[in-house]
Design a protein around this motif. Structure first.
Motif, short mmCIF file in Angstrom:
data_model
loop_
_atom_site.label_atom_id
_atom_site.label_comp_id
_atom_site.label_asym_id
_atom_site.label_seq_id
_atom_site.Cartn_x
_atom_site.Cartn_y
_atom_site.Cartn_z
N THR A 1 12.36 5.13 0.16
CA THR A 1 12.28 5.06 -1.31
C THR A 1 11.18 5.96 -1.79
O THR A 1 10.28 6.36 -1.04
N ARG A 2 11.20 6.25 -3.08
CA ARG A 2 10.17 7.10 -3.67
C ARG A 2 9.17 6.21 -4.38
O ARG A 2 9.53 5.23 -4.99
N ALA A 3 7.90 6.57 -4.32
CA ALA A 3 6.84 5.79 -4.99
C ALA A 3 6.98 5.88 -6.49
O ALA A 3 7.49 6.84 -7.01
N VAL B 1 0.85 -1.19 0.00
CA VAL B 1 0.00 0.00 0.00
C VAL B 1 0.88 1.24 0.00
O VAL B 1 0.61 2.22 -0.70
N TYR B 2 1.97 1.18 0.76
CA TYR B 2 2.94 2.27 0.80
C TYR B 2 4.28 1.77 0.30
O TYR B 2 4.61 0.59 0.44
N SER B 3 5.08 2.66 -0.27
CA SER B 3 6.41 2.27 -0.69
C SER B 3 7.30 2.10 0.52
O SER B 3 7.05 2.71 1.57
N PRO B 4 8.34 1.25 0.43
CA PRO B 4 9.22 1.04 1.57
C PRO B 4 9.87 2.34 2.04
O PRO B 4 10.07 3.27 1.26
#
Length: 359
Positions: free
Chosen positions: A357-359, A351-354
């Protein structure tokens, strides 16, 4: 209905910017689009049409047997539109799809096993079982995903086209949408801004005659959706959506124009879904005679007859291609069914990027 001749689509001139193209029906001559396609590409197009048909039949069988959940929206009868449009695209080009998107995914090159795994909600699916039937995406091949919102993919495709234009990649974006979406605000906003900025985007209306149970004649003020292109100073082309050559010809003409920096095109492909809007549709708004009349115009049978007549495949090869698609789908169903379910503890994964990091 009035359609563009497949052989005239490549000769569309600037007059299209101020008038909707309505010319003679397809001629009996060899469509020019076959000069753009190798024999192998023609065979692959037929193979993908069979894959789409078998995928959706298998999905329907799975639903009836209680092996899948929710609902589904089948495009059986619309295969020529999805495959014809995608013949002009590469992996660098992108598409946005609709809730009726299985055909678009396969036409753009998606593999059957991860597609069916996604349909079943399994971990090995394209979206790890989180998307299901209506939200399959395959970014590696330029499929930005199906969309359950009517008209929702139109502005996304415009954004992708803007990105391609700014980065000068030469890529094209294609927005598939149904006839019901042509009365949404997103349709008009998307066509307007794409025209102003001359973006490399092709708008493809799959006019299957009904928005759920409402006939287009009861919801839209113009006879052809493509007429609306003139309001945004772009070509508007109406083609027989069950005629592979006509659709592919329109797609090549539109993508050539987009890559040349000449801006967007609106293609209306008139076709038909032989199934209901969804599995819960009882089909009480249309007659059996109407459905059977459209089944007689089956796009796969028409395409097969054409390529045999043109000497591009033998009748025996057609049988082999259909059998290959059946075998591929049987294997895909088995592999997908054996795939594990997603773990409940990981419901929020992706659901969210780690962090960091950038999505």
């Amino acid at each position: 209905m009035r359609y563009c001749d497949p052989n005239e689509i490549f000769g569309l001139e600037s007059a299209l910017l101020t008038s909707h193209a309505k010319v003679a029906p397809p001629s009996a001559n060899r469509p020019i689009v076959y000069d753009r396609l190798s024999q192998g590409e023609v065979i692959e197009a037929l193979r993908r049409m069979h894959r789409i048909r078998r995928f959706e039949e298998a999905a329907e069988e799975s639903y009836i047997r209680g092996l899948s959940y929710g609902t589904m929206h089948l495009s059986i009868g619309q295969e020529a539109t999805a495959v014809g449009i995608c013949m002009a695209l590469t992996d660098a080009d992108c598409i946005t799809s609709t809730h009726r998107g299985h055909g678009h995914c396969i036409a753009k090159g998606a593999e059957l096993t991860p597609m069916f795994a996604e349909f079943l909600g399994r971990e090995s699916g394209y979206c790890k079982g989180r998307g299901g039937s209506m939200h399959i995406a395959d970014p590696a091949r330029g499929n930005l995903g199906a969309n359950g919102i009517v008209g929702g993919g139109l502005p996304i495709a415009v954004g992708a086209a803007l990105s391609a234009s700014k980065r000068r990649t030469g890529a094209v974006a294609v927005a598939f949408f149904g006839d019901g979406a042509n009365n949404e605000g997103a349709f008009h906003e998307s066509l307007n801004i794409a025209s102003i900025w001359k973006l490399p985007v092709v708008f493809v209306c799959e006019n299957n005659q009904y928005a759920m149970s409402t006939a287009i004649s009861r919801s839209t003020s113009v006879a052809d959706v493509a007429e609306r292109a003139s309001a945004y100073r772009m070509p508007g082309v109406t083609v027989d959506g069950n005629d592979f050559a006509a659709v592919a010809g329109a797609s090549f003409a539109a993508t050539d124009r987009a890559r040349a920096g000449e801006g967007p095109t609106l293609i209306e492909a008139k076709t038909y879904r032989t199934r209901g809007h969804s599995r819960s549709d009882r089909n009480r708004y249309r007659s059996r005679e109407e459905i059977e009349a459209w089944k007689a115009r089956d796009p796969i049978a028409r395409f097969e007859a054409e390529i045999v007549a043109l000497g591009l495949a033998s009748a025996g090869r057609l049988v082999e291609i259909a059998a290959e698609a059946e075998e591929e789908m049987t294997a895909a169903v088995a592999a997908a069914s054996a795939s594990p379910w997603p773990q409940g503890a990981e419901v929020t994964r992706d659901v969210y990027s780690p962090a960091g990091t950038r999505a």
